[in-house]
Write an enzyme that holds these catalytic residues in place. Structure first.
Site, PDB file in Angstrom:
ATOM      1  N   SER A 128      30.876 -56.305 112.603  1.00  0.00           N
ATOM      2  CA  SER A 128      29.541 -56.492 112.840  1.00  0.00           C
ATOM      3  C   SER A 128      28.635 -56.367 111.810  1.00  0.00           C
ATOM      4  O   SER A 128      29.046 -55.852 110.784  1.00  0.00           O
ATOM      5  CB  SER A 128      29.126 -55.523 113.815  1.00  0.00           C
ATOM      6  OG  SER A 128      27.494 -55.535 114.339  1.00  0.00           O
ATOM      7  N   TYR A 153      28.644 -47.094 117.346  1.00  0.00           N
ATOM      8  CA  TYR A 153      29.083 -48.297 117.363  1.00  0.00           C
ATOM      9  C   TYR A 153      29.454 -49.027 116.210  1.00  0.00           C
ATOM     10  O   TYR A 153      30.444 -49.619 115.740  1.00  0.00           O
ATOM     11  CB  TYR A 153      28.214 -49.569 118.012  1.00  0.00           C
ATOM     12  CG  TYR A 153      28.514 -51.026 118.118  1.00  0.00           C
ATOM     13  CD1 TYR A 153      29.530 -51.360 118.674  1.00  0.00           C
ATOM     14  CD2 TYR A 153      27.928 -51.778 117.278  1.00  0.00           C
ATOM     15  CE1 TYR A 153      30.162 -52.656 118.593  1.00  0.00           C
ATOM     16  CE2 TYR A 153      28.122 -53.118 117.122  1.00  0.00           C
ATOM     17  CZ  TYR A 153      29.272 -53.554 117.866  1.00  0.00           C
ATOM     18  OH  TYR A 153      29.628 -54.893 117.873  1.00  0.00           O
TER      19      TYR A 153
END
Length: 335
Positions: A128, A153
Site C-alpha cells: 500500500s 494498517y
C-alpha cells in the site's frame, strides 16, 4: 495456461484481477472469507460475475485458517499466488486492531509458509502507498525509507514487505510487493471517498471534506491497477550476485513497485469532477485531518515502467465517469 491462486477474489481488486486472468485463459482458484467489513452482498455480486466462467473455482476460506490453507495448497499445484486479501481501511484500524493482526500478519505468514513448502514459483502481494507514512518528498519512490507509518494498517503492510523479503532471502521464494495508490472504479469499496461522495451527492446529503479540502491523492483507476498486477506477476524476480545488489539493497529474488497514476488530484477537484458528472452540487462540511491520514500521495512509477513497459494513465475525468455510470446502474439510480 497457468493455475493461479487469487486471495480476496470477492474484493474490489481481486474480482477485477480474477476476470483479467480468466480472459487470457488462466485457471483461477479463488478464496475470500466474505466478512462483513462492508456489505457482503456486494462481494456476492462481484463473485457472480466470475462464477460459471471456464477455469474459475471458489472456496470460502480465511487466511488465518492454517489448516484450511494447507489443505488448499495440497489440493492444487499453483504456478503463482496473487495475494490481495487483507483487512483494509486506515480508520477502521484505529478501533479494530486485532482484525489487522489476524488477517494481515498471521494470514500473511500462512501464505508465505504455504508458498515455501509447495514450491510456488512467484508470490505477488498487495502492499500500500500508506507505507510512506507522512513522507514529504514527492513523488514517493520505492527507494525512499518507509520507517514511520502513521496507522496500524500501514504498519502491517510494511511488515508484509519485510516478511516477504525474509522468505525471499532465506528460502529463495520470489516475491513482489505492489504499493497501490488510492484505487477507484466500478465495483469499488463503499468505504472509499469515491463511493461515499457519489452516494451523498445523489442523495442530497452533506459530504465530509477532511483537512478542509487541502488533500491530494494519486487516484488510480482499477483497469490500470489490474494491468500492473498481471504484468508484475508474470515478471518473476531473480536473485542477483550478492556483490551486485539492486537499488533496493538486496540480492534476494524480491521486488517492490508503486502502482499509481503519477497525477495527484486535489480533493476539491475530485468533488468538482463528481459534481459535473452527476449534475448536482455537493453540500460540503469542512473538517480537520483525521488521525492516521496523510495530506498528499504521489507515486514515482519509473521502476514499474522500466520493468514492465507499462504506466497507468487513466485521466480522473474518464475514471469518474465510468464509476458514476456503474454506480447508477448497480443501484438503479436514473441518469
Amino acid at each position: 495456461m497457468a493455475r493461479i491462486l487469487v486471495t480476496g477474489a470477492a474484493g474490489f481488486i481481486g474480482m477485477h484481477t480474477s476476470a483479467a486472468l480468466l480472459a487470457r485463459g488462466d485457471q483461477v482458484v479463488a478464496i475470500d472469507n466474505l466478512n462483513d467489513y462492508y456489505s457482503p452482498q456486494l462481494k456476492y455480486d462481484r463473485l457472480a460475475l466470475l462464477t460459471g466462467r471456464t477455469g474459475f473455482s471458489f472456496r470460502q476460506l480465511a487466511l488465518e485458517d492454517r489448516e484450511g490453507m494447507e489443505q488448499l495448497f495440497q489440493q492444487h499445484k499453483f504456478d503463482s499466488v496473487i495475494h490481495l486479501a487483507a483487512q483494509a481501511g486506515v480508520r477502521y484500524s484505529l478501533t479494530n486492531p486485532h482484525a489487522y493482526a489476524d488477517s494481515n500478519l498471521t494470514g500473511f505468514v500462512n501464505i508465505l509458509e504455504a508458498c515455501r513448502h509447495h514450491q510456488v514459483a512467484h508470490l505477488t502481494y498487495a502492499s500500500s502507498s500508506s507505507v510512506y507514512g507522512a513522507n514529504k518528498k514527492m513523488p514517493f519512490s520505492v527507494e525512499d525509507r518507509v520507517d514511520h507509518p502513521v496507522s496500524l494498517y500501514a504498519a502491517t503492510k510494511k511488515a508484509n514487505e519485510l516478511m516477504a523479503h525474509t522468505y525471499s532471502h532465506l528460502f529463495g521464494l520470489p516475491t513482489t510487493g505492489l504499493r497501490f495508490f488510492t484505487v477507484y472504479g466500478p465495483w469499488g469499496r463503499p468505504d472509499m471517498a469515491m463511493w461515499l461522495f457519489t452516494e451523498a451527492i445523489l442523495a442530497g446529503r452533506t459530504i465530509d471534506v477532511f483537512n478542509h479540502g487541502r488533500m491530494q491523492r494519486d487516484f488510480t483507476f482499477i483497469d490500470d491497477i489490474v494491468e500492473g498486477v498481471v504484468r508484475t506477476n508474470d515478471l518473476i524476480p531473480r536473485p542477483s550476485d550478492p556483490q551486485e545488489m539492486d537499488t533496493m539493497g538486496t540480492a534476494a529474488p524480491w521486488a517492490v513497485y508503486n502502482i499509481g497514476n503519477n497525477q495527484p488530484v486535489q480533493l476539491l477537484r475530485l468533488i468538482e469532477t463528481l459534481e459535473q458528472t452527476i449534475g448536482h452540487v455537493a453540500t460540503k462540511r469542512f473538517l480537520p485531518m483525521q488521525p492516521g491520514d496523510v495530506e498528499s500521495t504521489c507515486a514515482d512509477i519509473q521502476a514499474l515502467q522500466t520493468a514492465t513497459g507499462f504506466r497507468p494513465n487513466t485521466p480522473i475525468e474518464v475514471g469518474v465517469r465510468k464509476f458514476v455510470d456503474w454506480y447508477r446502474s448497480y443501484h438503479g439510480v436514473p441518469g
